[in-house]
Design a protein around this motif. Structure first.
Motif, mmCIF file in Angstrom:
data_model
loop_
_atom_site.group_PDB
_atom_site.id
_atom_site.type_symbol
_atom_site.label_atom_id
_atom_site.label_comp_id
_atom_site.label_asym_id
_atom_site.label_seq_id
_atom_site.Cartn_x
_atom_site.Cartn_y
_atom_site.Cartn_z
ATOM 1 N N GLY A 156 0.142 5.193 -2.571
ATOM 2 C CA GLY A 156 0.895 4.740 -1.405
ATOM 3 C C GLY A 156 0.212 3.593 -0.690
ATOM 4 O O GLY A 156 0.868 2.633 -0.254
ATOM 5 N N LEU A 157 -1.107 3.660 -0.565
ATOM 6 C CA LEU A 157 -1.842 2.579 0.092
ATOM 7 C C LEU A 157 -1.811 1.302 -0.742
ATOM 8 O O LEU A 157 -1.718 0.199 -0.195
ATOM 9 N N LEU A 158 -1.865 1.447 -2.056
ATOM 10 C CA LEU A 158 -1.747 0.271 -2.924
ATOM 11 C C LEU A 158 -0.362 -0.365 -2.758
ATOM 12 O O LEU A 158 -0.229 -1.593 -2.729
ATOM 13 N N ALA A 159 0.674 0.477 -2.625
ATOM 14 C CA ALA A 159 2.028 -0.046 -2.397
ATOM 15 C C ALA A 159 2.103 -0.757 -1.054
ATOM 16 O O ALA A 159 2.801 -1.776 -0.911
ATOM 17 N N ALA A 160 1.377 -0.241 -0.061
ATOM 18 C CA ALA A 160 1.362 -0.883 1.254
ATOM 19 C C ALA A 160 0.705 -2.261 1.182
ATOM 20 O O ALA A 160 1.126 -3.193 1.876
ATOM 21 N N VAL A 161 -0.320 -2.391 0.338
ATOM 22 C CA VAL A 161 -0.941 -3.707 0.134
ATOM 23 C C VAL A 161 0.066 -4.654 -0.501
ATOM 24 O O VAL A 161 0.229 -5.802 -0.079
ATOM 25 N N ASP A 162 0.778 -4.171 -1.518
ATOM 26 C CA ASP A 162 1.801 -4.992 -2.185
ATOM 27 C C ASP A 162 2.873 -5.458 -1.215
ATOM 28 O O ASP A 162 3.352 -6.587 -1.293
ATOM 29 N N ALA A 163 3.244 -4.577 -0.282
ATOM 30 C CA ALA A 163 4.309 -4.894 0.669
ATOM 31 C C ALA A 163 3.834 -5.764 1.819
ATOM 32 O O ALA A 163 4.640 -6.217 2.635
ATOM 33 N N GLY A 164 2.526 -5.996 1.903
ATOM 34 C CA GLY A 164 1.978 -6.795 2.992
ATOM 35 C C GLY A 164 1.743 -6.008 4.264
ATOM 36 O O GLY A 164 1.387 -6.581 5.295
ATOM 37 N N ALA A 165 1.929 -4.675 4.200
ATOM 38 C CA ALA A 165 1.729 -3.847 5.391
ATOM 39 C C ALA A 165 0.263 -3.523 5.622
ATOM 40 O O ALA A 165 -0.125 -3.175 6.745
ATOM 41 N N LEU A 166 -0.546 -3.618 4.583
ATOM 42 C CA LEU A 166 -1.963 -3.287 4.673
ATOM 43 C C LEU A 166 -2.792 -4.440 4.133
ATOM 44 O O LEU A 166 -2.686 -4.772 2.948
#
Length: 202
Positions: A156-166
């Motif tokens: 989930g955190l990796l997906a957040a990086v992809d989405a620009g949220a993290l």
């Protein structure tokens, strides 16, 4: 013994494929062949399909993550600090492979991906069990379930990086914080451990 031409070509293809998939998940096998400096036939000689190539890259990624998980936690006596060491060691590798891991959800069956991750999950489960036995992790959730949860927290955190949220530079710290909170580590102890570890660069 030196590598054969076949070994060299295979390594060139997988390295080029990882770089190209990270740049463009829809990259063609022709483009991968060009990036690797080989002809299309050579790529298909090693990997009969795009799915086979992705599957091989996923296996390589999981193997690297498993090694990092063990190396990052080895030699650390406190189970909570060992879990942080493992997360900090794994994050840069997982971040490197994050687009590939996302692609794997479409190219590898859920059961297949879960089976591939089983050795990594087993190491994580042992770390959590040690923390519970030491009284440092107080979550009432079964250890096996927490290991699965940890796996999906990272995804989930990796997906957040992809989405620009993290921001990638915050990923390791957030991953460690979330992992410790999930297993029931006290917030003050989490702060203490994180302050004593060098945060890995993305």
């Amino acid at each position: 013994m030196s590598d054969t031409r076949v070994d060299v070509n295979r390594r060139r293809i997988t390295q080029a494929a990882l770089a190209e998939f990270s740049r463009d998940p829809d990259v063609s096998m022709d483009q991968i062949a060009k990036a690797a400096g080989v002809v299309r036939r050579t790529v298909y000689g090693h990997f009969p399909s795009r799915e086979a190539l992705v599957s091989t890259l996923v296996d390589d990624a999981i193997e690297s993550i498993g090694r990092a998980l063990i190396e990052g936690s080895t030699g650390i006596a406190e189970p909570d600090a060992a879990l942080v060491g493992a997360v900090f060691a794994v994050w840069p590798i997982a971040d490197r492979y994050r687009l590939l891991i996302s692609m794997a959800e479409y190219h590898v069956s859920i059961d297949g991906l879960a089976e591939r991750l089983a050795p990594v999950r087993a190491v994580c489960e042992a770390l959590i069990r040690n923390g519970k036995e030491a009284g440092l992790f107080t979550s009432p959730v079964p250890t096996e379930v927490l290991a699965y949860s940890h796996e999906h927290i990272m995804l989930g955190l990796l997906a957040a990086v992809d989405a620009g949220a993290l921001p990638p530079e915050n990923g390791a710290r957030y991953a460690a914080t979330t992992a410790l909170l999930a297993v029931g580590a006290p917030p003050e102890r989490i702060h203490e451990i994180l302050e004593s570890h060098d945060v890995p660069s993305p």
